[in-house]
Design a protein around this motif. Sequence first.
Motif, PDB file in Angstrom:
ATOM      1  N   SER A  54       0.691  -1.249   0.029  1.00 40.72           N
ATOM      2  CA  SER A  54      -0.195  -0.043   0.138  1.00 40.72           C
ATOM      3  C   SER A  54       0.825   1.311  -0.127  1.00 40.72           C
ATOM      4  N   CYS A  55       2.102   1.114   0.314  1.00 41.39           N
ATOM      5  CA  CYS A  55       3.103   2.354   0.526  1.00 41.39           C
ATOM      6  C   CYS A  55       4.438   1.826   0.494  1.00 41.39           C
ATOM      7  N   GLU A  56       5.282   3.203   0.330  1.00 43.35           N
ATOM      8  CA  GLU A  56       6.595   2.607   0.575  1.00 43.35           C
ATOM      9  C   GLU A  56       6.818   3.230   2.038  1.00 43.35           C
ATOM     10  N   SER A  57       7.846   2.424   2.786  1.00 44.63           N
ATOM     11  CA  SER A  57       8.065   2.657   4.294  1.00 44.63           C
ATOM     12  C   SER A  57       9.302   2.248   4.607  1.00 44.63           C
ATOM     13  N   GLU A  58       9.947   3.236   5.414  1.00 47.76           N
ATOM     14  CA  GLU A  58      11.313   2.968   5.933  1.00 47.76           C
ATOM     15  C   GLU A  58      11.437   2.582   7.462  1.00 47.76           C
ATOM     16  N   VAL A  59      10.180   2.352   7.923  1.00 49.13           N
ATOM     17  CA  VAL A  59       9.971   2.279   9.567  1.00 49.13           C
ATOM     18  C   VAL A  59      10.308   0.568   9.951  1.00 49.13           C
ATOM     19  N   THR A 238      -2.340  -0.284  11.602  1.00 49.29           N
ATOM     20  CA  THR A 238      -1.492   0.683  10.896  1.00 49.29           C
ATOM     21  C   THR A 238      -2.210   1.225   9.882  1.00 49.29           C
ATOM     22  N   SER A 239      -2.695   0.394   8.855  1.00 49.38           N
ATOM     23  CA  SER A 239      -3.504   0.651   7.429  1.00 49.38           C
ATOM     24  C   SER A 239      -4.586   1.755   7.786  1.00 49.38           C
ATOM     25  N   THR A 240      -5.241   1.518   8.882  1.00 46.20           N
ATOM     26  CA  THR A 240      -6.382   2.068   9.069  1.00 46.20           C
ATOM     27  C   THR A 240      -5.702   3.629   9.584  1.00 46.20           C
TER      28      THR A 240
END
Length: 430
Positions: A54-59, A238-240
Amino acid sequence: MGKDSITITNNATGNSEEFPLLSGTHGPSVIDIRQLYQKMGLFTFDPGFKSTASCESEVTFINGEEGILLYRGYPIEELAEKSNFLEVCYLILYGELPTREEYDNFVTIITHHTMVHEGFKDFIKGFRPNAHPMAVMVGMVGAMSSFYHDSTDVNNPKHQEISAHRLVAKMPTIAAMAYKYTQGQPFVYPRNDLSYAANFLNMMYSLPAEPYEIDPLHAKALDLILILHADHEQNASTSTVRLAGSSGANPFAAASAGIGCLWGAAHGGANEAVLVMLDQIGSVDQIPKFVAKAKDKNDPFRLMGFGHRVYKNYDPRARIIRKMAIEIIEKTEGKDPLLDIAMRLEEIALNDEYFIEKKLYPNVDFYSGIIYKAIGIPTDMFTVIFAMGRMAGWMAQWQEMISDPNRVIGRPRQNYVGAAKREYIAVDGR
Ligand code: SDX
């Protein structure tokens, strides 16, 4: 055809289009289908988003096959052994481990944001005394947006930062208030001389009538549980938070939405559901009957605390928390029979063909429920503590989404399978 692209051919029309393949630091490459509808007039179909990034993330990075979990590149095993929850919050929020000065400054900031507006003492009285603490959390965290107007400009980095600090800092205070309210006991103010976990235990359990001694092992176990729950990639809650925040809703409202989603038994509510299940099983000799129910396709019963959407290997958090659960159980006088049932259930399930074939291992919720039970946390507070740990991750993921210059509102499409277009018929003609 570039090697970092993929061609999709519509066999019905013969139309072929190329789409970029994007690679990250770790994990599978992703097909960039942002132009799919424009180029081919097609949608993808992926209920549950099992194959969708759903996204790019660095976490956070998770490898479900190998049971790997990294927070900002650091293995969860090392953080669990060498760090503490507030240091992990700093890492997750800022992307790097803090220097000694940065750490001390962060602890001071969080410590001095633990109190809530006195108005919350009246606000909470709107809930029925027997309200589930998660209902109180959804309401009280959402209500924070009515107390902190000075930090709800989502495009202001300073407001983003102070909102994250306020939410991380105030979760234990609000959680303890939710518990005390249901007990009819006076609220306990936070103490700035206590660690994050010890402060929560003190606000939960201390009474004006007598001194309360914090058990250091309980505080250590709670700090470990908070570390293990701090973030977990793009899970449902988290998606919410990301989706709610993508409309520009303030972080308190987005966090409240996340708490609501976490409440479900398939997600964060599983730890509470584990204890309900153990109670339902009742004794070790009943375990085979319930394992059979869990394997029966026609029976909706599932073993709570087992299985995971991503981990098809042992949940690395479960491996870590299992050790702490054993340590706590060994130190618990008059062992609770539910803990014996849990240990025997784990042993049976881990050796059962069905669970082995479907790669259903105990997850973090199986053992966290056992620890909470052993340290006297009431069952309906289990998911509240999950939310307390996850708030740092929710805020890091929300900040990553809200500060993305290419941010767009999340708005999935559908495959419509309803009635074809038809004319209205007057009631006497039907
Ligand atoms: C968390 O996403 C995250 O990261 C979540 C989390 C986080 O930190 O945010 O890790 C926290 O939510 C952990 C999961 C807690 N939930 C539970 O313990 C509830 C019990 N588990 C199940 O509901 C289930 O395993 C899920 C929801 C966790 C995962 O479900 P999936 O990935 O959608 O898998 P599935 O439902 O498609 O199941 C695959 C098969 C099915 O059988 P078949 O249809 O293939 O024959 O496994 C079976 C299921 O029936 N199955 C189980 C089972 N879990 C899956 N059978 C018995 N007991 C179970 N617990």
